[in-house]
Design a protein around this motif. Structure first.
Motif, PDB file in Angstrom:
ATOM      1  N   GLY A  69      28.114 -23.618 -19.304  1.00  0.00           N
ATOM      2  CA  GLY A  69      26.640 -24.221 -18.208  1.00  0.00           C
ATOM      3  C   GLY A  69      27.240 -25.525 -17.882  1.00  0.00           C
ATOM      4  O   GLY A  69      26.348 -26.193 -16.682  1.00  0.00           O
ATOM      5  N   LEU A  70      27.649 -26.718 -18.702  1.00  0.00           N
ATOM      6  CA  LEU A  70      28.030 -28.300 -18.886  1.00  0.00           C
ATOM      7  C   LEU A  70      29.240 -28.188 -16.948  1.00  0.00           C
ATOM      8  O   LEU A  70      29.215 -28.789 -15.952  1.00  0.00           O
ATOM      9  N   ALA A  71      30.192 -27.180 -17.189  1.00  0.00           N
ATOM     10  CA  ALA A  71      30.891 -26.879 -16.111  1.00  0.00           C
ATOM     11  C   ALA A  71      30.342 -27.033 -14.576  1.00  0.00           C
ATOM     12  O   ALA A  71      31.016 -27.878 -13.853  1.00  0.00           O
ATOM     13  N   LEU A  72      29.177 -25.738 -14.641  1.00  0.00           N
ATOM     14  CA  LEU A  72      28.499 -25.804 -13.516  1.00  0.00           C
ATOM     15  C   LEU A  72      27.640 -27.021 -13.009  1.00  0.00           C
ATOM     16  O   LEU A  72      26.840 -26.932 -11.697  1.00  0.00           O
ATOM     17  N   ILE A  94      34.771 -15.496 -21.401  1.00  0.00           N
ATOM     18  CA  ILE A  94      35.929 -16.094 -19.852  1.00  0.00           C
ATOM     19  C   ILE A  94      36.103 -15.180 -19.164  1.00  0.00           C
ATOM     20  O   ILE A  94      36.370 -15.545 -18.414  1.00  0.00           O
ATOM     21  N   VAL A  95      36.157 -14.142 -19.171  1.00  0.00           N
ATOM     22  CA  VAL A  95      36.668 -13.430 -18.340  1.00  0.00           C
ATOM     23  C   VAL A  95      35.624 -12.883 -17.751  1.00  0.00           C
ATOM     24  O   VAL A  95      36.197 -11.729 -16.091  1.00  0.00           O
ATOM     25  N   SER A  96      33.850 -12.220 -17.719  1.00  0.00           N
ATOM     26  CA  SER A  96      33.439 -12.208 -17.225  1.00  0.00           C
ATOM     27  C   SER A  96      32.548 -12.296 -16.343  1.00  0.00           C
ATOM     28  O   SER A  96      32.414 -12.302 -15.473  1.00  0.00           O
ATOM     29  N   GLN A  97      32.403 -14.466 -17.276  1.00  0.00           N
ATOM     30  CA  GLN A  97      31.982 -15.003 -16.526  1.00  0.00           C
ATOM     31  C   GLN A  97      32.597 -16.033 -15.847  1.00  0.00           C
ATOM     32  O   GLN A  97      32.362 -16.522 -14.649  1.00  0.00           O
ATOM     33  N   VAL A  98      33.492 -16.928 -16.540  1.00  0.00           N
ATOM     34  CA  VAL A  98      33.826 -18.301 -15.915  1.00  0.00           C
ATOM     35  C   VAL A  98      35.162 -17.784 -15.181  1.00  0.00           C
ATOM     36  O   VAL A  98      35.008 -18.726 -14.301  1.00  0.00           O
ATOM     37  N   ALA A  99      36.065 -16.555 -15.163  1.00  0.00           N
ATOM     38  CA  ALA A  99      37.062 -16.879 -14.471  1.00  0.00           C
ATOM     39  C   ALA A  99      36.274 -16.629 -12.952  1.00  0.00           C
ATOM     40  O   ALA A  99      37.835 -16.311 -11.784  1.00  0.00           O
ATOM     41  N   GLU A 106      31.425 -17.291  -2.981  1.00  0.00           N
ATOM     42  CA  GLU A 106      32.507 -17.415  -2.735  1.00  0.00           C
ATOM     43  C   GLU A 106      33.147 -18.805  -2.171  1.00  0.00           C
ATOM     44  O   GLU A 106      33.047 -19.649  -0.874  1.00  0.00           O
ATOM     45  N   GLY A 107      33.318 -19.403  -3.489  1.00  0.00           N
ATOM     46  CA  GLY A 107      34.623 -20.385  -3.284  1.00  0.00           C
ATOM     47  C   GLY A 107      32.815 -21.711  -3.308  1.00  0.00           C
ATOM     48  O   GLY A 107      33.768 -22.868  -3.296  1.00  0.00           O
ATOM     49  N   LYS A 108      32.346 -21.307  -3.318  1.00  0.00           N
ATOM     50  CA  LYS A 108      30.622 -22.826  -3.265  1.00  0.00           C
ATOM     51  C   LYS A 108      30.343 -22.565  -4.835  1.00  0.00           C
ATOM     52  O   LYS A 108      30.457 -24.416  -4.657  1.00  0.00           O
ATOM     53  N   VAL A 109      31.004 -22.360  -6.408  1.00  0.00           N
ATOM     54  CA  VAL A 109      30.817 -23.117  -7.394  1.00  0.00           C
ATOM     55  C   VAL A 109      32.080 -22.783  -8.366  1.00  0.00           C
ATOM     56  O   VAL A 109      33.370 -21.577  -7.859  1.00  0.00           O
ATOM     57  N   ARG A 110      32.488 -23.945  -8.773  1.00  0.00           N
ATOM     58  CA  ARG A 110      33.792 -23.787  -9.507  1.00  0.00           C
ATOM     59  C   ARG A 110      33.638 -24.342 -10.865  1.00  0.00           C
ATOM     60  O   ARG A 110      32.530 -24.746 -11.329  1.00  0.00           O
ATOM     61  N   ALA A 161      45.644 -29.971 -17.120  1.00  0.00           N
ATOM     62  CA  ALA A 161      45.116 -29.014 -16.742  1.00  0.00           C
ATOM     63  C   ALA A 161      43.312 -29.342 -17.285  1.00  0.00           C
ATOM     64  O   ALA A 161      42.296 -28.856 -16.155  1.00  0.00           O
ATOM     65  N   ILE A 162      43.291 -30.516 -17.095  1.00  0.00           N
ATOM     66  CA  ILE A 162      41.965 -30.926 -17.308  1.00  0.00           C
ATOM     67  C   ILE A 162      40.839 -31.316 -15.544  1.00  0.00           C
ATOM     68  O   ILE A 162      40.591 -31.428 -15.863  1.00  0.00           O
ATOM     69  N   ALA A 163      42.281 -32.024 -15.187  1.00  0.00           N
ATOM     70  CA  ALA A 163      41.288 -32.453 -13.960  1.00  0.00           C
ATOM     71  C   ALA A 163      41.507 -31.328 -13.201  1.00  0.00           C
ATOM     72  O   ALA A 163      40.845 -31.638 -12.071  1.00  0.00           O
ATOM     73  N   ASP A 164      41.886 -29.751 -13.268  1.00  0.00           N
ATOM     74  CA  ASP A 164      41.940 -28.530 -12.688  1.00  0.00           C
ATOM     75  C   ASP A 164      40.903 -28.671 -12.059  1.00  0.00           C
ATOM     76  O   ASP A 164      39.918 -28.648 -13.371  1.00  0.00           O
ATOM     77  N   ASP A 165      40.192 -27.878 -11.293  1.00  0.00           N
ATOM     78  CA  ASP A 165      39.014 -27.682 -10.929  1.00  0.00           C
ATOM     79  C   ASP A 165      39.141 -26.191 -11.285  1.00  0.00           C
ATOM     80  O   ASP A 165      37.593 -25.439 -11.478  1.00  0.00           O
ATOM     81  N   ASP A 166      39.938 -25.657 -11.517  1.00  0.00           N
ATOM     82  CA  ASP A 166      39.892 -24.069 -11.819  1.00  0.00           C
ATOM     83  C   ASP A 166      39.369 -23.557 -13.763  1.00  0.00           C
ATOM     84  O   ASP A 166      40.361 -24.883 -14.047  1.00  0.00           O
ATOM     85  N   PRO A 167      39.297 -22.760 -13.900  1.00  0.00           N
ATOM     86  CA  PRO A 167      39.149 -22.753 -15.620  1.00  0.00           C
ATOM     87  C   PRO A 167      41.011 -22.985 -16.058  1.00  0.00           C
ATOM     88  O   PRO A 167      41.488 -21.706 -15.236  1.00  0.00           O
ATOM     89  N   VAL A 168      41.206 -22.999 -17.036  1.00  0.00           N
ATOM     90  CA  VAL A 168      42.578 -23.134 -17.250  1.00  0.00           C
ATOM     91  C   VAL A 168      42.584 -22.672 -19.100  1.00  0.00           C
ATOM     92  O   VAL A 168      41.727 -23.696 -19.810  1.00  0.00           O
TER      93      VAL A 168
END
Length: 325
Positions: A69-72, A94-99, A106-110, A161-168
């Motif tokens: 939620g914080l990431a969103l 992790i695998v059902s929501q974050v990933a 469609e790329g709008k939310v990371r 990793a922290i600077a990446d916009d994808d979950p690591v």
């Protein structure tokens, strides 16, 4: 240059990330006043406050769900899972929501979040405290999965990793937490987070390893040299995506490949690497790709783990078979 342990290098990398970006927050069980069970977050709550280094309840699913939620909302949360075996209650999150959020929107939310997981054996821990679950996460599209093998790598890779916009998912080799080496704090990263690194050059065979097994592979290469064999050791660093180009380039030079990891051989990461390199280097390979890993059993009690974990002798046995083919 500063000499640091791998744990100290991660601490320094987290500190640098906290200093640079006020949106970075750390979350986990006992990471504040205690500094974490391995003291990786030692002094960070004292220096940055309880609002940015947050002691959470003992609820891994809640930690990941809150961080998601914080990431969103634009934060960059860094979650600590105390031990590898404790990540499973958070697996669904992790695998059902974050990933899936980036693809689902469609790329709008990371979801720019980092999930730190101490993993592997070698410390004589009790049940549920020594696991190698990396294949579960590497199999999941939408997740990045990386692991450092040295203090210098840990220092730069945690910041990347922290600077990446994808979950690591950031796997930390707990048996290497106390390994010491030089770290250059002010040096910019010299390699992309998802690139492999050749840590020892050789000509007779390529040994691919990652995380805790890199040091073991290097020990095997040093022993092989005394027997007249030259092994090239590749530190994979990233498990998803895998830098197949670097592995292919090495195998085209050596003609042989041995893949090493602590996780069980069956359906492990080594199987994917073996398949891909066989496809890419079929006419260059002088022998089948061989794999060295854990056995198809639950992780054993502490007194038996030395028989379970790959050691230089098991690696060299595979090398001998590759060279004899």
């Amino acid at each position: 240059m500063t000499v640091m342990t791998l744990a100290g290098a991660i601490n320094a990398g987290l500190r640098r990330a906290l200093e640079r970006d006020p949106k970075v927050v750390l979350m986990g069980e006992d990471i504040g006043a205690l500094g974490g069970v391995f003291r990786v977050t030692d002094t960070l709550q004292k220096d940055f406050g309880g609002a940015r280094v947050i002691d959470t309840p003992l609820a891994e699913s809640g930690i990941i769900g809150t961080a998601f939620g914080l990431a969103l909302r634009g934060y960059r949360p860094v979650c600590e899972i105390q031990f590898d075996g404790f990540v499973y209650p958070a697996f669904d999150q992790i695998v059902s929501q974050v990933a899936k959020i980036h693809y689902r929107t469609e790329g709008k939310v990371r979801a720019p979040m980092t999930i730190r997981v101490p993993f592997g054996g070698g410390i004589g821990a009790v049940e549920h405290h020594s696991e190698s679950p990396e294949a579960y996460f590497a199999h999941t599209p939408g997740l990045r999965v990386v692991t450092p093998s040295s203090p210098a790598e840990a220092y730069t890779m945690i910041q990347q990793a922290i600077a990446d916009d994808d979950p690591v998912v950031f796997f930390e080799p707990k048996r290497r937490y106390w390994d010491r080496a030089d770290v250059q704090p002010d040096a910019p990263p010299d390699l992309d987070l998802y690139r492999a690194r050749i840590v020892r050059s050789g000509s007779d065979a390529t040994v691919v390893a990652y995380g805790p097994m890199v040091a073991t592979a290097l020990a095997a290469a040093a022993q092989a040299e005394t027997e007249g064999h030259s092994l090239e050791v590749v530190d994979l660093r990233s498990l998803s995506p895998v830098d197949f180009d670097a592995v292919e380039e090495s195998v085209r030079r050596t003609g042989r490949l041995v893949v090493v990891h602590e996780a069980p051989v069956f359906a492990g990461l080594g199987a994917e690497i073996a398949a891909r390199i066989t496809e890419r280097c079929f006419y260059q390979l002088e022998s089948p790709v061989l794999r060295v890993g854990g056995f198809a059993t639950p992780y054993p009690p502490a007194k038996l783990e030395k028989h379970y974990l790959p050691d230089p002798d098991r690696i060299l046995d595979a090398v001998d078979r590759a060279l004899a083919a």
